[in-house]
Design an enzyme around this catalytic site. Structure first.
Site, PDB file in Angstrom:
ATOM      1  N   ALA A  94       0.809  -1.225   0.000  1.00  0.00           N
ATOM      2  CA  ALA A  94       0.000   0.000   0.000  1.00  0.00           C
ATOM      3  C   ALA A  94       0.836   1.266   0.000  1.00  0.00           C
ATOM      4  CB  ALA A  94      -0.939  -0.006   1.200  1.00  0.00           C
ATOM      5  N   ILE A  96       3.140   2.253  -1.876  1.00  0.00           N
ATOM      6  CA  ILE A  96       3.439   2.852  -3.184  1.00  0.00           C
ATOM      7  C   ILE A  96       2.238   3.621  -3.736  1.00  0.00           C
ATOM      8  CG2 ILE A  96       5.054   0.962  -3.676  1.00  0.00           C
ATOM      9  CD1 ILE A  96       3.110   0.166  -6.000  1.00  0.00           C
ATOM     10  N   SER A  97       1.089   3.487  -3.101  1.00  0.00           N
ATOM     11  CA  SER A  97      -0.116   4.173  -3.593  1.00  0.00           C
ATOM     12  C   SER A  97      -0.553   5.337  -2.719  1.00  0.00           C
ATOM     13  CB  SER A  97      -1.275   3.166  -3.722  1.00  0.00           C
ATOM     14  OG  SER A  97      -1.024   2.213  -4.725  1.00  0.00           O
ATOM     15  N   PRO A 103      -5.145   5.672   1.194  1.00  0.00           N
ATOM     16  CA  PRO A 103      -4.515   5.410   2.501  1.00  0.00           C
ATOM     17  C   PRO A 103      -3.947   4.003   2.577  1.00  0.00           C
ATOM     18  CG  PRO A 103      -6.905   5.288   2.696  1.00  0.00           C
ATOM     19  CD  PRO A 103      -6.622   5.785   1.302  1.00  0.00           C
ATOM     20  N   ASP A 104      -2.872   3.844   3.367  1.00  0.00           N
ATOM     21  CA  ASP A 104      -2.400   2.492   3.641  1.00  0.00           C
ATOM     22  C   ASP A 104      -3.249   1.927   4.779  1.00  0.00           C
ATOM     23  OD1 ASP A 104      -1.484   3.634   5.978  1.00  0.00           O
ATOM     24  OD2 ASP A 104       0.639   3.521   5.452  1.00  0.00           O
ATOM     25  N   PHE A 105      -2.853   0.780   5.300  1.00  0.00           N
ATOM     26  CA  PHE A 105      -3.702   0.134   6.295  1.00  0.00           C
ATOM     27  C   PHE A 105      -3.318   0.465   7.736  1.00  0.00           C
ATOM     28  CE2 PHE A 105      -4.429  -2.337   2.516  1.00  0.00           C
ATOM     29  CZ  PHE A 105      -5.781  -2.637   2.580  1.00  0.00           C
ATOM     30  N   ARG A 106      -2.017   0.626   8.005  1.00  0.00           N
ATOM     31  CA  ARG A 106      -1.582   0.628   9.402  1.00  0.00           C
ATOM     32  C   ARG A 106      -1.002   1.935   9.925  1.00  0.00           C
ATOM     33  NH1 ARG A 106      -0.479  -4.186   7.201  1.00  0.00           N
ATOM     34  NH2 ARG A 106      -1.438  -6.002   8.167  1.00  0.00           N
ATOM     35  N   GLN A 176       0.365  -6.537  -3.334  1.00  0.00           N
ATOM     36  CA  GLN A 176      -0.681  -6.750  -2.342  1.00  0.00           C
ATOM     37  C   GLN A 176      -1.860  -5.818  -2.586  1.00  0.00           C
ATOM     38  OE1 GLN A 176       2.310  -6.136   0.926  1.00  0.00           O
ATOM     39  NE2 GLN A 176       1.129  -7.727   1.918  1.00  0.00           N
ATOM     40  N   ASN A 177      -1.709  -4.870  -3.488  1.00  0.00           N
ATOM     41  CA  ASN A 177      -2.702  -3.814  -3.658  1.00  0.00           C
ATOM     42  C   ASN A 177      -3.876  -4.273  -4.511  1.00  0.00           C
ATOM     43  OD1 ASN A 177      -0.970  -2.215  -2.173  1.00  0.00           O
ATOM     44  ND2 ASN A 177      -0.004  -1.306  -3.985  1.00  0.00           N
ATOM     45  N   ASP A 179      -5.907  -1.793  -5.879  1.00  0.00           N
ATOM     46  CA  ASP A 179      -6.349  -0.548  -6.525  1.00  0.00           C
ATOM     47  C   ASP A 179      -6.190  -0.551  -8.041  1.00  0.00           C
ATOM     48  OD1 ASP A 179      -3.549  -0.087  -6.913  1.00  0.00           O
ATOM     49  OD2 ASP A 179      -3.441   0.937  -4.975  1.00  0.00           O
ATOM     50  N   HIS A 196      -3.419 -10.367  -3.510  1.00  0.00           N
ATOM     51  CA  HIS A 196      -4.631 -10.202  -2.708  1.00  0.00           C
ATOM     52  C   HIS A 196      -5.838  -9.883  -3.578  1.00  0.00           C
ATOM     53  CE1 HIS A 196      -2.002  -9.330   1.065  1.00  0.00           C
ATOM     54  NE2 HIS A 196      -1.995 -10.584   0.697  1.00  0.00           N
ATOM     55  N   THR A 271       5.725  -1.858   1.733  1.00  0.00           N
ATOM     56  CA  THR A 271       4.989  -2.916   2.410  1.00  0.00           C
ATOM     57  C   THR A 271       5.589  -3.174   3.777  1.00  0.00           C
ATOM     58  OG1 THR A 271       4.413  -5.282   2.381  1.00  0.00           O
ATOM     59  CG2 THR A 271       6.395  -4.624   1.168  1.00  0.00           C
ATOM     60  N   ASN A 295      11.248   1.908   1.613  1.00  0.00           N
ATOM     61  CA  ASN A 295      10.126   1.938   2.545  1.00  0.00           C
ATOM     62  C   ASN A 295      10.370   3.035   3.580  1.00  0.00           C
ATOM     63  OD1 ASN A 295       7.619   0.579   3.139  1.00  0.00           O
ATOM     64  ND2 ASN A 295       8.564  -0.226   4.998  1.00  0.00           N
ATOM     65  N   CYS A 332       8.428   6.394  -0.884  1.00  0.00           N
ATOM     66  CA  CYS A 332       8.699   5.428  -1.953  1.00  0.00           C
ATOM     67  C   CYS A 332       8.951   6.110  -3.300  1.00  0.00           C
ATOM     68  CB  CYS A 332       7.542   4.441  -2.079  1.00  0.00           C
ATOM     69  SG  CYS A 332       7.427   3.275  -0.701  1.00  0.00           S
TER      70      CYS A 332
END
Length: 393
Positions: A94, A96-97, A103-106, A176-177, A179, A196, A271, A295, A332
Site C-alpha cells: 500500500a 506505493i499508492s 490510505p495504507d492500512f496501518r 498486495q494492492n 487498486d 490479494h 509494504t 520503505n 517510496c
C-alpha cells in the site's frame, strides 16, 4: 490487510513447501526397496533438513559471496547496470499508492484501519472478512465508493516498474494492492501477480453460480449506492479481492516457484511485510540474490526461527553478516527517483509520469475527474534537491 494469515492461503503455502521437500527427497521408496535404499532415502532426508537449517540460520556454512560492491543504493544501481542483473521481481504494498491519495492500512491516525469508526464494525479487520461480508456487505461497499479504482493516478513507483518492463528487466510484479494502479500504469496481466486479488473483475459469491462481472458493471452498482446483486441468482456479487478466510489466487502459487528461483534482484517497496504468505516470498530468492527495500521504515528483519517455519523474511541490513540486503528509508516515490537518477533514467521517468498523467486527464475530461494532485504533492520539493537518506540506515 491484517497481519493474520489467510487460513486457506497458509495451507496452500504449506503444501508448496511439502512439494519442495518431496522434490529434495527424490522418489519415495517402494515396499520392495532394499534396506540400503531406505537408508539412502533417510540420508537424503537428513541432507534436506541440514541444508534448510544452514540456509535459514547460517549454520555450518561460510557467508555467501557478495554480489554488490557496497550495500547502498549506489551499489544496487551499479549491479542493475551490469550484465549480472537481467531479471527483477518487485514486491509492492500500500505504501506505493499513498502518494496517489489512497490510505495504507496501518499508519497511526491516517491508515485505513484507524478510520473505520463510521461503519460500526465489531473490529476494524471485519470489513475484509468473508464471513462478516456475507452477513453484512454494506460497510465494505460504502468503503469501496471511497477507494474505487479509476479515481486515482499511478505514482512514480508504478511508472518505475513500467520502465523496468520497457527495458526488458521486469520478470514480475507481486502486488498486495487491490487498486489496479499497476494496470493503469501499463503493466499487463502477464506482468502481475495480484496476490490479494483485484477490483478488475467480480464474481457472484454463490457457490453454484459464480457468474463473472466487469469493472464497469461493479462501478455502476457501487456508485449508485446499491449492493451489487447477481443478475442470475440475486446473490451478492463481490470484487475478486482476497478477504480473510479466502484462498489466494492460484496464480500466486503457480508462478512464485519459478519466479523466485530465477530472479537476479528483488525490489520491495511500500509494504510492512506482515501478511502471510506474501511476506515469506522475500526468503524464497537464491542466497546470492540482492534485496532492496524502499520503505518508510525497516521491515522484514524477522526472527530466524520464523524463517525456519517458512513464514519469515530474515532480511539483514546492519549486522556483521549482512551481505546483500539494502534499505533506503523514506518516501517510496523519492526512493524510486533516487534510484532512477543513479541509473541515468530520472528524466525518462519524470517525462513518462507527466505524459501518462496528461493522458489520464484527457481521457477522463480533466484532472478533477481523476484524482488531482494533493497539496503535499504539489508543494513537495524534488527529492533530488535533498540529500537522500543513508542507504544503510
Amino acid at each position: 490487510m491484517d497481519s493474520r494469515e489467510e487460513p486457506g492461503a497458509a495451507s496452500a503455502a504449506a503444501g508448496e513447501d511439502e512439494e519442495e521437500a518431496e522434490a529434495e527427497k527424490g522418489p519415495a521408496s517402494s515396499d520392495s526397496d532394499s534396506d540400503n535404499e531406505a537408508g539412502a532415502s533417510g540420508e537424503t532426508e537428513m541432507d534436506f533438513l541440514r541444508n534448510l537449517l544452514s540456509r535459514t540460520l547460517g549454520l555450518g556454512s561460510e557467508k555467501p559471496e557478495k554480489v554488490l560492491d557496497e550495500l547502498t543504493l549506489d551499489g544496487v544501481s551499479r549491479f542493475m547496470l551490469s550484465e549480472k542483473c537481467k531479471k527483477v521481481v518487485c514486491m509492492v504494498g500500500a505504501g506505493i499508492s499513498t502518494a496517489a491519495g489512497i490510505p495504507d492500512f496501518r499508519s497511526p491516525g491516517t491508515g485505513l484501519y484507524a478510520n473505520l469508526q463510521q461503519y460500526n464494525l465489531p473490529y476494524p479487520e471485519a470489513i475484509f472478512e468473508i464471513s462478516y461480508f456475507k452477513q453484512h456487505p454494506e460497510p465494505f461497499f460504502a468503503l469501496a465508493r471511497e477507494l474505487y479504482p479509476g479515481q486515482f493516478k499511478p505514482t512514480v513507483c508504478h511508472y518505475f516498474m513500467r520502465l523496468l518492463k520497457e527495458k526488458g528487466m521486469l520478470l514480475r510484479c507481486y502486488t498486495q494492492n487491490i487498486d489496479t494502479l499497476e494496470r493503469v500504469a501499463g503493466l499487463d496481466q502477464d506482468d502481475l501477480v495480484e496476490a490479494h486479488g483485484t477490483f478488475f473483475t467480480s464474481h457472484c459469491i454463490h457457490s453454484g453460480c459464480k457468474k463473472a462481472y466487469t469493472l464497469e458493471w461493479m462501478k455502476e452498482k457501487i456508485f449508485s449506492s446499491l449492493i451489487p446483486k447477481c443478475e442470475k441468482c440475486q446473490s451478492v456479487v463481490k470484487p475478486d479481492i482476497v478477504f480473510f478466510g479466502e484462498n489466494l489466487p492460484s496464480r500466486f502459487f503457480s508462478l512464485m516457484q519459478s519466479d523466485f528461483r530465477n530472479v537476479d534482484l528483488l525490489i520491495i517497496m511500500g509494504t510492512s511485510l506482515q501478511v502471510q504468505p506474501f511476506a515469506s516470498l522475500v526468503s524464497r530468492v537464491p542466497t546470492n540474490t540482492p534485496r532492496l527495500l524502499i520503505n518508510k521504515e525497516k521491515t522484514g528483519e524477522s526472527d530466524p526461527f520464523m524463517s525456519l517455519m517458512g513464514y519469515g523474511c530474515g532480511m539483514d541490513f546492519d549486522s556483521e553478516k549482512a551481505y546483500r540486503d539494502v534499505a533506503w528509508l523514506g518516501d517510496c516515490d523519492e526512493g524510486c527517483l533516487a534510484l532512477a537518477e543513479l541509473l541515468g533514467w530520472k528524466t525518462e521517468l519524470e517525462e513518462l509520469v507527466k505524459k501518462e498523467h496528461a493522458a489520464i486527464d484527457a481521457k477522463s475530461g480533466g484532472a478533477s475527474a481523476s484524482h488531482p494532485l494533493t497539496k503535499e504533492q504539489k508543494e513537495k520539493p524534488s527529492p533530488m534537491k535533498e540529500k537522500p537518506p543513508d542507504s544503510k540506515e
